[in-house]
Design an enzyme around this catalytic site. Sequence first.
Site, PDB file in Angstrom:
ATOM      1  N   CYS A   5      -0.832  -4.433  -1.928  1.00 38.93           N
ATOM      2  CA  CYS A   5      -1.268  -3.601  -1.496  1.00 38.93           C
ATOM      3  C   CYS A   5      -3.105  -3.712  -1.038  1.00 38.93           C
ATOM      4  O   CYS A   5      -2.977  -4.023   0.031  1.00 38.93           O
ATOM      5  CB  CYS A   5      -2.306  -3.386  -3.494  1.00 38.93           C
ATOM      6  SG  CYS A   5      -0.852  -2.633  -4.120  1.00 38.93           S
ATOM      7  N   ASP A  13       5.795   5.448  -0.686  1.00 39.93           N
ATOM      8  CA  ASP A  13       4.889   5.230  -1.132  1.00 39.93           C
ATOM      9  C   ASP A  13       3.935   5.352  -0.170  1.00 39.93           C
ATOM     10  O   ASP A  13       4.260   6.043   0.467  1.00 39.93           O
ATOM     11  CB  ASP A  13       4.662   3.691  -0.733  1.00 39.93           C
ATOM     12  CG  ASP A  13       3.118   2.715  -0.481  1.00 39.93           C
ATOM     13  OD1 ASP A  13       2.184   3.402  -1.327  1.00 39.93           O
ATOM     14  OD2 ASP A  13       3.206   2.023   0.074  1.00 39.93           O
ATOM     15  N   HIS A  62       5.053   2.758  -4.903  1.00 38.83           N
ATOM     16  CA  HIS A  62       3.949   1.731  -4.304  1.00 38.83           C
ATOM     17  C   HIS A  62       3.155   0.870  -5.631  1.00 38.83           C
ATOM     18  O   HIS A  62       3.248   0.862  -6.853  1.00 38.83           O
ATOM     19  CB  HIS A  62       2.655   3.056  -4.120  1.00 38.83           C
ATOM     20  CG  HIS A  62       0.976   1.803  -3.615  1.00 38.83           C
ATOM     21  ND1 HIS A  62       1.496   1.043  -2.235  1.00 38.83           N
ATOM     22  CD2 HIS A  62       0.129   1.449  -4.027  1.00 38.83           C
ATOM     23  CE1 HIS A  62      -0.040   0.705  -2.192  1.00 38.83           C
ATOM     24  NE2 HIS A  62      -0.363   0.152  -3.687  1.00 38.83           N
TER      25      HIS A  62
END
Length: 281
Positions: free
Chosen positions: A165, A213, A245
């Site tokens: 991330c 995502d 995500h």
Amino acid sequence: MRSSIITSALLLFGAVQADPGAKKNTGGPIDASILAHTGEPAGKEIKIANNLTVYISPPPPKSPRTKPRSQSAILLLTDVFGLNLLQNKLLADSFARAGYLTLVPDLFAGSPAPSDINDPASANFSIPAFLAAHQPPVTDPIIASAISHLRGSLNISSIAAAGYCFGGRYALRVVNPSPGGADVAFAAHPSLLTDEEISGVEKPVSVAAADRDELLTAARRAELEGLLLGAGGRYQVGVYGGTPHGFAVRANYSVESERFGKEGAFLQAVGWFDEFLVGRG
Ligand SMILES: *[C@@H]1O[C@H](CO)[C@@H](O)[C@H](O)[C@H]1NC(C)=O
Ligand SMILES: *[C@@H]1O[C@H](CO)[C@@H](O)[C@H](O)[C@H]1NC(C)=O
Ligand SMILES: *[C@@H]1O[C@H](CO)[C@@H](O)[C@H](O)[C@H]1NC(C)=O
Ligand SMILES: *[C@@H]1O[C@H](CO)[C@@H](O)[C@H](O)[C@H]1NC(C)=O
């Protein structure tokens, strides 16, 4: 038998070139059983130069995979939840079980984003303010300190960056010419990457993406592929169906596709690092 005697004789006299197809002893393969999602962290937090806290997880000394990787390390660049999120430490421990010393710098000076909405600190938490406070001019020097600890204090010669991330962006930055510092990169569901950061990579890059995502949409994923192709180096993009995500860290293990995705992303990362840091095993 005869050919091995001849080979030995030739080796003694230095007449044989290394066979590019020959297998190196790199300690054998791994499987997803070494990936921990729950449990207690096995490593420890220490302070290094510049008041930087890092979590270090050493590889098991007796594993056959450890010695072939003694000059290599993984620099794990976390999501916004940092060292407070158990799964980030467990992921580092899992990479260590694959034979790599793994170091996780605290990218947020002791104040990561709250991962628990019941945490009182989450009451006034503002994502835009947090992200504004952790831009590359702040984050790059933290990562540089971690890299110099690995190369200087721990005598590591090859570094693999594994970013998740928020940290995924920095995994690509450290295989750009500047700020640089790592030799190979893996990024899972990276967010906030600029076109320049993607097209500037000059080392092998592997990406694991979620199919749901909002931070790395299907359209952006296609652009990412195009930019990596244009960058001209080795790359790989894996998309894991049925994942959101964050899955490569915070998968919901009661959802089979998320568990399978987290395992797949982990094996993808280790396979990539083995290929480019250690060689064929
Ligand atoms: C050192 O880092 C800790 C967080 O790890 C922070 O709370 C503290 O204020 C820092 N000290 C200095 C002198 O920067
Ligand atoms: C949140 O902000 C309000 C208003 O500024 C303040 O009164 C409160 O103490 C803050 N809460 C926390 C947990 O920081
Ligand atoms: C550091 O690693 C190199 C190999 O990369 C080795 O030759 C050297 O002896 C090591 N130094 C220390 C202090 O361990
Ligand atoms: C995990 O998935 C299960 C099954 O879909 C769901 O019931 C549960 O609420 C999920 N847990 C979290 C924390 O999202």
